[in-house]
Motif scaffolding. Structure first.
Motif, PDB file in Angstrom:
ATOM      1  N   ALA A 108       6.345  -4.908   0.305  1.00 15.13           N
ATOM      2  CA  ALA A 108       7.125  -5.973  -0.344  1.00 15.13           C
ATOM      3  C   ALA A 108       6.943  -5.919  -1.862  1.00 15.13           C
ATOM      4  O   ALA A 108       7.909  -6.080  -2.616  1.00 15.13           O
ATOM      5  CB  ALA A 108       6.691  -7.339   0.193  1.00 15.13           C
ATOM      6  N   GLU A 109       5.719  -5.673  -2.314  1.00 16.74           N
ATOM      7  CA  GLU A 109       5.495  -5.532  -3.758  1.00 16.74           C
ATOM      8  C   GLU A 109       6.238  -4.319  -4.309  1.00 16.74           C
ATOM      9  O   GLU A 109       6.708  -4.327  -5.449  1.00 16.74           O
ATOM     10  CB  GLU A 109       3.998  -5.422  -4.045  1.00 16.74           C
ATOM     11  CG  GLU A 109       3.264  -6.744  -3.859  1.00 16.74           C
ATOM     12  CD  GLU A 109       1.773  -6.613  -4.086  1.00 16.74           C
ATOM     13  OE1 GLU A 109       1.257  -7.229  -5.033  1.00 16.74           O
ATOM     14  OE2 GLU A 109       1.122  -5.896  -3.305  1.00 16.74           O
ATOM     15  N   ALA A 110       6.345  -3.266  -3.499  1.00 10.88           N
ATOM     16  CA  ALA A 110       7.091  -2.084  -3.927  1.00 10.88           C
ATOM     17  C   ALA A 110       8.569  -2.411  -4.108  1.00 10.88           C
ATOM     18  O   ALA A 110       9.236  -1.837  -4.984  1.00 10.88           O
ATOM     19  CB  ALA A 110       6.915  -0.956  -2.918  1.00 10.88           C
ATOM     20  N   VAL A 111       9.102  -3.319  -3.282  1.00 15.54           N
ATOM     21  CA  VAL A 111      10.491  -3.752  -3.457  1.00 15.54           C
ATOM     22  C   VAL A 111      10.676  -4.363  -4.836  1.00 15.54           C
ATOM     23  O   VAL A 111      11.627  -4.040  -5.571  1.00 15.54           O
ATOM     24  CB  VAL A 111      10.901  -4.766  -2.366  1.00 15.54           C
ATOM     25  CG1 VAL A 111      12.272  -5.367  -2.679  1.00 15.54           C
ATOM     26  CG2 VAL A 111      10.914  -4.102  -0.995  1.00 15.54           C
ATOM     27  N   GLU A 128      -0.465  11.324  -5.724  1.00 13.56           N
ATOM     28  CA  GLU A 128       0.926  11.029  -5.399  1.00 13.56           C
ATOM     29  C   GLU A 128       1.198   9.531  -5.445  1.00 13.56           C
ATOM     30  O   GLU A 128       2.251   9.099  -5.888  1.00 13.56           O
ATOM     31  CB  GLU A 128       1.253  11.580  -4.012  1.00 13.56           C
ATOM     32  CG  GLU A 128       2.707  11.387  -3.614  1.00 13.56           C
ATOM     33  CD  GLU A 128       2.987  11.853  -2.208  1.00 13.56           C
ATOM     34  OE1 GLU A 128       2.222  11.470  -1.308  1.00 13.56           O
ATOM     35  OE2 GLU A 128       3.948  12.602  -2.006  1.00 13.56           O
ATOM     36  N   VAL A 129       0.237   8.741  -4.989  1.00 14.74           N
ATOM     37  CA  VAL A 129       0.442   7.303  -4.846  1.00 14.74           C
ATOM     38  C   VAL A 129      -0.465   6.544  -5.801  1.00 14.74           C
ATOM     39  O   VAL A 129      -1.652   6.849  -5.916  1.00 14.74           O
ATOM     40  CB  VAL A 129       0.153   6.860  -3.395  1.00 14.74           C
ATOM     41  CG1 VAL A 129       0.307   5.359  -3.265  1.00 14.74           C
ATOM     42  CG2 VAL A 129       1.092   7.577  -2.430  1.00 14.74           C
ATOM     43  N   TRP A 130       0.103   5.567  -6.491  1.00 12.34           N
ATOM     44  CA  TRP A 130      -0.658   4.708  -7.395  1.00 12.34           C
ATOM     45  C   TRP A 130      -0.601   3.271  -6.891  1.00 12.34           C
ATOM     46  O   TRP A 130       0.413   2.835  -6.351  1.00 12.34           O
ATOM     47  CB  TRP A 130      -0.072   4.748  -8.811  1.00 12.34           C
ATOM     48  CG  TRP A 130      -0.067   6.087  -9.445  1.00 12.34           C
ATOM     49  CD1 TRP A 130      -0.819   7.174  -9.097  1.00 12.34           C
ATOM     50  CD2 TRP A 130       0.752   6.507 -10.549  1.00 12.34           C
ATOM     51  NE1 TRP A 130      -0.531   8.234  -9.915  1.00 12.34           N
ATOM     52  CE2 TRP A 130       0.430   7.850 -10.825  1.00 12.34           C
ATOM     53  CE3 TRP A 130       1.705   5.874 -11.340  1.00 12.34           C
ATOM     54  CZ2 TRP A 130       1.028   8.577 -11.839  1.00 12.34           C
ATOM     55  CZ3 TRP A 130       2.313   6.590 -12.355  1.00 12.34           C
ATOM     56  CH2 TRP A 130       1.977   7.922 -12.605  1.00 12.34           C
ATOM     57  N   LEU A 131      -1.681   2.532  -7.074  1.00 15.89           N
ATOM     58  CA  LEU A 131      -1.636   1.096  -6.817  1.00 15.89           C
ATOM     59  C   LEU A 131      -0.807   0.450  -7.915  1.00 15.89           C
ATOM     60  O   LEU A 131      -1.055   0.662  -9.102  1.00 15.89           O
ATOM     61  CB  LEU A 131      -3.043   0.502  -6.793  1.00 15.89           C
ATOM     62  CG  LEU A 131      -3.947   0.963  -5.643  1.00 15.89           C
ATOM     63  CD1 LEU A 131      -5.273   0.210  -5.692  1.00 15.89           C
ATOM     64  CD2 LEU A 131      -3.280   0.753  -4.292  1.00 15.89           C
ATOM     65  N   GLY A 132       0.159  -0.356  -7.512  1.00 15.47           N
ATOM     66  CA  GLY A 132       1.148  -0.823  -8.474  1.00 15.47           C
ATOM     67  C   GLY A 132       0.969  -2.230  -8.988  1.00 15.47           C
ATOM     68  O   GLY A 132       1.789  -2.692  -9.779  1.00 15.47           O
ATOM     69  N   SER A 133      -0.073  -2.957  -8.566  1.00 19.17           N
ATOM     70  CA  SER A 133      -0.244  -4.327  -9.051  1.00 19.17           C
ATOM     71  C   SER A 133      -1.715  -4.656  -9.217  1.00 19.17           C
ATOM     72  O   SER A 133      -2.589  -4.026  -8.608  1.00 19.17           O
ATOM     73  CB  SER A 133       0.401  -5.328  -8.066  1.00 19.17           C
ATOM     74  OG  SER A 133      -0.382  -5.438  -6.886  1.00 19.17           O
ATOM     75  N   LEU A 151       7.820   5.394  -3.163  1.00 23.15           N
ATOM     76  CA  LEU A 151       6.693   5.810  -2.328  1.00 23.15           C
ATOM     77  C   LEU A 151       6.033   4.602  -1.669  1.00 23.15           C
ATOM     78  O   LEU A 151       5.685   4.617  -0.488  1.00 23.15           O
ATOM     79  CB  LEU A 151       5.669   6.577  -3.161  1.00 23.15           C
ATOM     80  CG  LEU A 151       5.983   8.045  -3.459  1.00 23.15           C
ATOM     81  CD1 LEU A 151       5.003   8.595  -4.484  1.00 23.15           C
ATOM     82  CD2 LEU A 151       5.919   8.866  -2.176  1.00 23.15           C
ATOM     83  N   GLY A 152       5.835   3.533  -2.464  1.00 22.95           N
ATOM     84  CA  GLY A 152       5.230   2.324  -1.902  1.00 22.95           C
ATOM     85  C   GLY A 152       6.084   1.711  -0.821  1.00 22.95           C
ATOM     86  O   GLY A 152       5.586   1.264   0.213  1.00 22.95           O
TER      87      GLY A 152
END
Length: 440
Positions: free
Chosen positions: A133-136, A375-380, A153-154
């Motif tokens: 949901a945060e990726a949205v 490849e993947v980062w934490l976004g928040s 990716l998220g």
């Protein structure tokens, strides 16, 4: 907002404000197709149409007056974005048309959706977890290709899968510890304790390190240019931008206030900050500019400290004591006759462009050094905080005896469940969805 689903139908304009070729009013809930049927006139009734179909016809108000013509898309639960029955009314993107459609939908039995309520319903119906949901939200707000890729990716569940892998390692050790309670004399084998916890800690450290890159990809980075007057700060800013944004003269102290300009560097949004030259001065206005330059340097994500290679060495400042640790040294005006050379500095010329590609690469490496090639980062920040707490508990468990380590591992699992939303408190969920726009 509340975690519990409300048995009603919501409606909102799902496209951006302003005129456009196409606009969408979205409906979701138990009577979404019924509300759509009361607004739509075509060859078929949306309420009697199979999911995954679209209908062409006219949108009408309660008096039967035609508002517009367009498409009605039908989605049947659970195969929709929200997991509920959904109708999307696609009309011309006139604000008057869309507001008219929304008003009629509300009159026909829907209520106005709260910000983020469509995605909240998707989460509560199990269509996605909280990390997705945060990726949205990140995807909606993405300003660069890097931010878009990370958000995609998220949304695909990549972050969640990495978290689940960590949970598997922790659960493996926790299960062994709980089994040990029945057979205390046997203890827990190292391959069921030290190995899994080491892998879990390593993966959490990697994810936490990626958080800075994720933060910068979404928010952007501030890059401050500092140095003595006439060190070439304004010239370098113009060269990096590719156009003249800052006034350049041979008069020392021309820049007395800071100036900002934006560019994209390697997929990251960068705000360049040109600052007043650093020197002792009796001029009250210039002194204020110098103090401001130091404050801007302290608050920047990265600092470029510029030194003029064409000026005598004795006139160049040594590195200031207050220079932030996140600083790159840059030797400027290398197109002129160099009077000295600093092997620790990056040589550049704003006139010829020499060294600029290397400087851009060095800036990106400095900003993203902790992320490496992940490849993947934490976004928040919320995700980073949850991962940090999980890591602290895993490390604590590794130092405790078997009979005490179980509590720490349970807390680690609880923190990771918060990250994906499986064990999140209502206030945590609210903090995520309150940042969404209406209609998503």
């Amino acid at each position: 907002m509340t975690r519990s689903l409300r048995a009603d139908t919501i409606a909102a304009v799902a496209t951006a404000p302003g005129a456009a070729g196409v606009g969408i009013v979205r409906l979701s809930g138990p009577d979404a197709l019924g509300v759509a049927a009361r607004l739509f006139r075509g060859r078929a009734d949306p309420g009697q149409t199979a999911g995954g179909r679209f209908l062409y016809g006219q949108f009408v108000d309660a008096a039967g007056e035609v508002l517009d013509e367009g498409l009605c898309l039908v989605f049947r639960r659970p195969h929709s974005y929200t997991g509920e029955d959904v109708a999307e009314l696609q009309a011309h993107g006139s604000p008057a048309v869309l507001q008219g459609l929304l008003s009629e939908a509300l009159r026909a039995g829907a209520r106005a959706a709260d910000p983020g309520e469509f995605t909240l319903r998707a989460y509560l119906n199990g269509r996605m977890d909280l990390a997705q949901a945060e990726a949205v939200l990140n995807l909606v707000n993405a300003q660069t290709e890097t931010a878009r890729k990370q958000a995609t990716l998220g949304l695909s569940g990549a972050v969640s899968r990495r978290i689940e892998a960590v949970q598997t390692q922790i659960t493996r050790t926790l299960g062994a510890l709980q089994a040990m309670l029945d057979y205390p004399d046997e203890g827990v084998p190292e391959e069921e304790r030290g190995g899994p916890l080491a892998l879990a800690a390593q993966e959490l450290e990697s994810l936490i390190a990626s958080g800075r890159a994720g933060h910068l990809a979404n928010r952007g980075a501030r890059l401050a240019l500092i140095g003595r007057p006439n060190a070439g700060k304004s010239s370098l800013l113009n060269a990096l931008l590719g156009y003249e944004r800052s006034i350049v003269t041979s008069v020392a102290g021309t820049t007395r206030d800071y100036l900002e300009a934006g560019l994209e560097l390697g997929g990251l949004p960068i705000t360049l900050v040109d600052t007043a030259g650093l020197r002792d001065t009796a001029d009250e206005i210039e002194a204020a500019g110098v103090r401001q330059s130091r404050r801007l340097a302290e608050g920047a994500d990265l600092v470029l400290y510029l030194e003029d290679a064409s000026a005598p060495r004795e006139s160049a400042d040594a590195l200031p004591d207050s220079l932030p640790r996140n600083a790159l040294r840059v030797q400027t005006k290398t197109d002129l006759e160099a009077l000295w050379h600093d092997p620790a500095a990056l040589p550049v010329s704003a006139v010829t462009g020499a060294g600029l590609p290397e400087l851009r690469e060095a800036v990106l490496q400095a900003l993203l050094q902790d992320a490496g090639r992940q490849e993947v980062w934490l976004g928040s920040q919320r995700q980073q905080d949850a991962a940090r707490r999980a890591l602290e508990h895993v490390r604590a468990a590794a130092e405790l005896p078997d009979d005490l380590a179980g509590y720490e591992l349970e807390e680690a699992l609880r923190a990771l469940s918060e990250l994906t939303g499986r064990d999140a408190q209502e206030d945590v969920i609210d903090s995520v969805f309150r940042n969404f726009c209406v209609g998503k």
